[in-house]
Design a protein around this motif. Structure first.
Motif, short mmCIF file in Angstrom:
data_model
loop_
_atom_site.label_atom_id
_atom_site.label_comp_id
_atom_site.label_asym_id
_atom_site.label_seq_id
_atom_site.Cartn_x
_atom_site.Cartn_y
_atom_site.Cartn_z
N SER A 106 0.80 -1.22 0.00
CA SER A 106 0.00 0.00 0.00
C SER A 106 0.83 1.27 0.00
O SER A 106 0.30 2.34 -0.25
N TYR A 107 2.12 1.18 0.29
CA TYR A 107 2.86 2.41 0.52
C TYR A 107 4.15 2.56 -0.28
O TYR A 107 4.71 3.64 -0.36
N LYS A 108 4.67 1.46 -0.88
CA LYS A 108 5.98 1.52 -1.49
C LYS A 108 5.91 1.22 -2.98
O LYS A 108 5.09 0.45 -3.44
N VAL A 109 6.82 1.80 -3.69
CA VAL A 109 7.06 1.44 -5.08
C VAL A 109 8.40 0.72 -5.09
O VAL A 109 9.43 1.28 -4.72
N VAL A 110 8.41 -0.54 -5.50
CA VAL A 110 9.60 -1.37 -5.36
C VAL A 110 10.07 -1.85 -6.73
O VAL A 110 9.30 -2.50 -7.45
N GLY A 111 11.30 -1.51 -7.09
CA GLY A 111 11.94 -2.11 -8.24
C GLY A 111 11.37 -1.70 -9.57
O GLY A 111 10.55 -0.80 -9.68
N HIS A 112 11.82 -2.37 -10.62
CA HIS A 112 11.37 -2.15 -11.97
C HIS A 112 10.65 -3.38 -12.47
O HIS A 112 10.98 -4.51 -12.10
N ARG A 113 9.72 -3.17 -13.35
CA ARG A 113 8.95 -4.28 -13.86
C ARG A 113 9.77 -5.09 -14.86
O ARG A 113 10.39 -4.52 -15.76
N ASP A 114 9.71 -6.40 -14.72
CA ASP A 114 10.24 -7.24 -15.77
C ASP A 114 9.12 -7.54 -16.75
O ASP A 114 8.01 -7.02 -16.63
N LYS A 115 9.40 -8.38 -17.70
CA LYS A 115 8.42 -8.65 -18.76
C LYS A 115 7.12 -9.20 -18.21
O LYS A 115 6.02 -8.82 -18.64
N SER A 116 7.20 -10.10 -17.19
CA SER A 116 5.99 -10.69 -16.62
C SER A 116 5.15 -9.66 -15.89
O SER A 116 3.92 -9.71 -15.90
N ASP A 117 5.83 -8.69 -15.22
CA ASP A 117 5.10 -7.63 -14.53
C ASP A 117 4.29 -6.80 -15.52
O ASP A 117 3.12 -6.48 -15.28
N VAL A 118 4.92 -6.43 -16.62
CA VAL A 118 4.23 -5.63 -17.63
C VAL A 118 3.05 -6.41 -18.20
O VAL A 118 1.97 -5.86 -18.44
N THR A 119 3.25 -7.71 -18.39
CA THR A 119 2.16 -8.56 -18.89
C THR A 119 0.98 -8.56 -17.94
O THR A 119 -0.18 -8.47 -18.35
N ASP A 120 1.27 -8.67 -16.62
CA ASP A 120 0.20 -8.66 -15.61
C ASP A 120 -0.57 -7.35 -15.65
O ASP A 120 -1.81 -7.33 -15.61
N VAL A 121 0.17 -6.25 -15.71
CA VAL A 121 -0.47 -4.93 -15.72
C VAL A 121 -1.37 -4.78 -16.94
O VAL A 121 -2.52 -4.33 -16.84
N CYS A 122 -0.87 -5.17 -18.09
CA CYS A 122 -1.66 -5.03 -19.32
C CYS A 122 -2.89 -5.93 -19.29
O CYS A 122 -3.99 -5.52 -19.69
N ARG A 123 -2.71 -7.17 -18.80
CA ARG A 123 -3.82 -8.12 -18.78
C ARG A 123 -4.94 -7.65 -17.85
O ARG A 123 -6.11 -7.59 -18.24
N VAL A 124 -4.59 -7.28 -16.61
CA VAL A 124 -5.61 -6.87 -15.64
C VAL A 124 -6.23 -5.54 -16.05
O VAL A 124 -7.45 -5.33 -15.88
N SER A 125 -5.44 -4.65 -16.63
CA SER A 125 -5.99 -3.39 -17.13
C SER A 125 -7.01 -3.65 -18.24
O SER A 125 -8.06 -2.99 -18.31
N ASP A 126 -6.70 -4.60 -19.11
CA ASP A 126 -7.65 -4.97 -20.17
C ASP A 126 -8.92 -5.56 -19.59
O ASP A 126 -10.02 -5.33 -20.11
N TYR A 127 -8.79 -6.33 -18.50
CA TYR A 127 -9.99 -6.89 -17.85
C TYR A 127 -10.89 -5.76 -17.34
O TYR A 127 -12.12 -5.82 -17.48
N LEU A 128 -10.27 -4.75 -16.72
CA LEU A 128 -11.07 -3.63 -16.21
C LEU A 128 -11.73 -2.88 -17.36
O LEU A 128 -12.92 -2.52 -17.27
N LYS A 129 -11.00 -2.67 -18.42
CA LYS A 129 -11.57 -1.98 -19.58
C LYS A 129 -12.76 -2.76 -20.15
O LYS A 129 -13.81 -2.19 -20.47
#
Length: 405
Positions: free
Chosen positions: A305-328
């Motif tokens: 809830s409070y920290k931004v940790v590290g940089h996204r690897d390829k799997s992280d970006v995939t998760d973000v895009c997939r869940v964002s598409d679900y919301l859309k």
């Protein structure tokens, strides 16, 4: 129709007229915002109003708490507002938005209070043709004054408007004449009276004259004949919609005036449709929400809830895009009611704001930080069906408080 203005309202008009920018800006929404901000700022040192809801109690007790708050007389409604939800850990501006939104939701859907029926409807009729109820009990309990205070108070704090009010009622409410009142048959909520009026309308031979005679007699009007039927139709319709609700409209106007909005509404009549929109115009559309969303960045990932940790690897970006598409996809296919519940869960009320943020996080269920207008979605979803099911379960709690699943 227009009652005398209390002294504090005269002072409010003087304060508002000194700033004046709201009078000249082109956009009525901006005019309304400027006026309310000036009004609230000028009363920022007044004693705060405290509105508390206990979500552990039943609907009847919650609704009675709202009515009790707004039925108080000699209250400065432009004072700072502080809302709390007992039985919930949430705090901050998100709670204020939730409570104000609940007030208008209850006014629209009906209040569970002891006034003769299970659910008390202060306004009745069909969509975009609502008129004040003719109930004497509501009038005796000043419920229309309370309704005016609720609607005006919500507008002061940028909350939801009250949709669906009849144009005829709006016309009279703001000083329009009976002669130019745009009353129509759809403004008459009593179906029996409407049936009688339909018989008078047109040139067909009158049938079932007993019901027409009885209605005319009860309202001190002459019996119908071939020469007076059109005149009689207009008189009966006007009486059914306007003349029987004159006292209710007076109370309603009084409640609105007490919130300090009257100078704005009289001088900027283009703001009135914002305060009382057509119900069809008040519907939330998918594009309205999508245009307001700030989607997650592709650079960082949130792990708590409070920290931004590290940089996204390829799997992280995939998760973000997939869940964002679900919301859309959810937004594009949801009903208007589901969209309103989503927004209320997300930011505290049903009106989209300009920066509704989305974050993809490690958590079990969708959550919201209403004070910061953030929707936090778990990154573990790999199927839309599971995402849809959990999101629907979460947003269904939006009218009972925060943090419920």
């Amino acid at each position: 129709m227009i009652s005398s203005v209390p002294m504090e309202m005269e002072e409010t008009e003087k304060i508002s007229s000194t700033t004046g920018k709201w009078r000249t800006v082109f956009d009525p929404k901006e005019a309304g915002w400027l006026f309310t901000q000036d009004l609230l700022h000028s009363n920022r040192d007044s004693k705060s109003l405290f509105l508390s809801l206990d979500i552990r109690k039943d609907k009847k007790e919650q609704d009675q708490a709202l009515v009790t708050f707004y039925q108080r007389d000699n209250v400065k409604w432009t004072s700072p507002l502080m809302c709390t939800l007992q039985g919930d850990v949430a705090a901050g501006s998100g709670v204020d938005r939730h409570v104000i939104s609940t007030v208008i939701f209850k006014l629209i859907s009906g209040l569970h209070i002891n006034l003769g029926t299970a659910i008390t409807q202060i306004f009745e009729g069909e969509r975009d043709h609502l008129i004040p109820s003719v109930s004497d009990e509501l009038l005796d309990n000043n419920m229309f004054t309370i309704a005016g205070r609720m609607i005006g108070h919500s507008f002061l704090h940028c909350g939801p408007s009250f949709p669906g009010l009849s144009p005829a009622i709006i016309h009279i409410l703001f000083g329009g004449s009976l002669e130019t009142c745009p009353v129509t048959l759809r403004d008459c909520p009593d179906l029996d009276i409407r049936d009688v009026l339909k018989m008078l309308d047109g040139d067909a031979e009158l049938t079932e004259c007993d019901s027409i005679h009885q209605l005319c007699l009860s309202w001190d009007l002459p019996a119908p004949n071939a020469t007076n039927r059109k005149w009689l139709y207009g008189k009966l319709l006007l009486h059914a919609v306007i003349e029987r609700t004159t006292c209710q409209i007076d109370q309603f106007q009084k409640g609105l005036k007490e919130t300090g909005l009257w100078p704005l509404l009289i001088h900027r009549r283009d703001v009135i449709p914002i305060l009382f929109p057509r119900e069809s115009e008040a519907q939330v559309t998918p594009q309205m929400i999508l245009d307001c969303i700030t989607w997650p960045s592709s650079v960082t990932v949130i792990f708590d809830s409070y920290k931004v940790v590290g940089h996204r690897d390829k799997s992280d970006v995939t998760d973000v895009c997939r869940v964002s598409d679900y919301l859309k996809a959810f937004i594009e296919n949801a009903s208007s009611a589901e969209l309103k519940s989503l927004i209320k869960f997300w930011i505290g009320w049903e009106l989209p704001t300009t920066e509704m943020k989305v974050e993809i996080v490690d958590s079990r269920f969708p959550t919201a930080v209403t004070c910061f207008e953030k929707l936090r979605l778990p990154r573990h979803y790999t199927a839309y069906k599971a995402f849809h099911q959990d999101l629907c379960a979460c947003i269904s709690t939006s009218y009972s408080g925060f943090g419920c699943v």
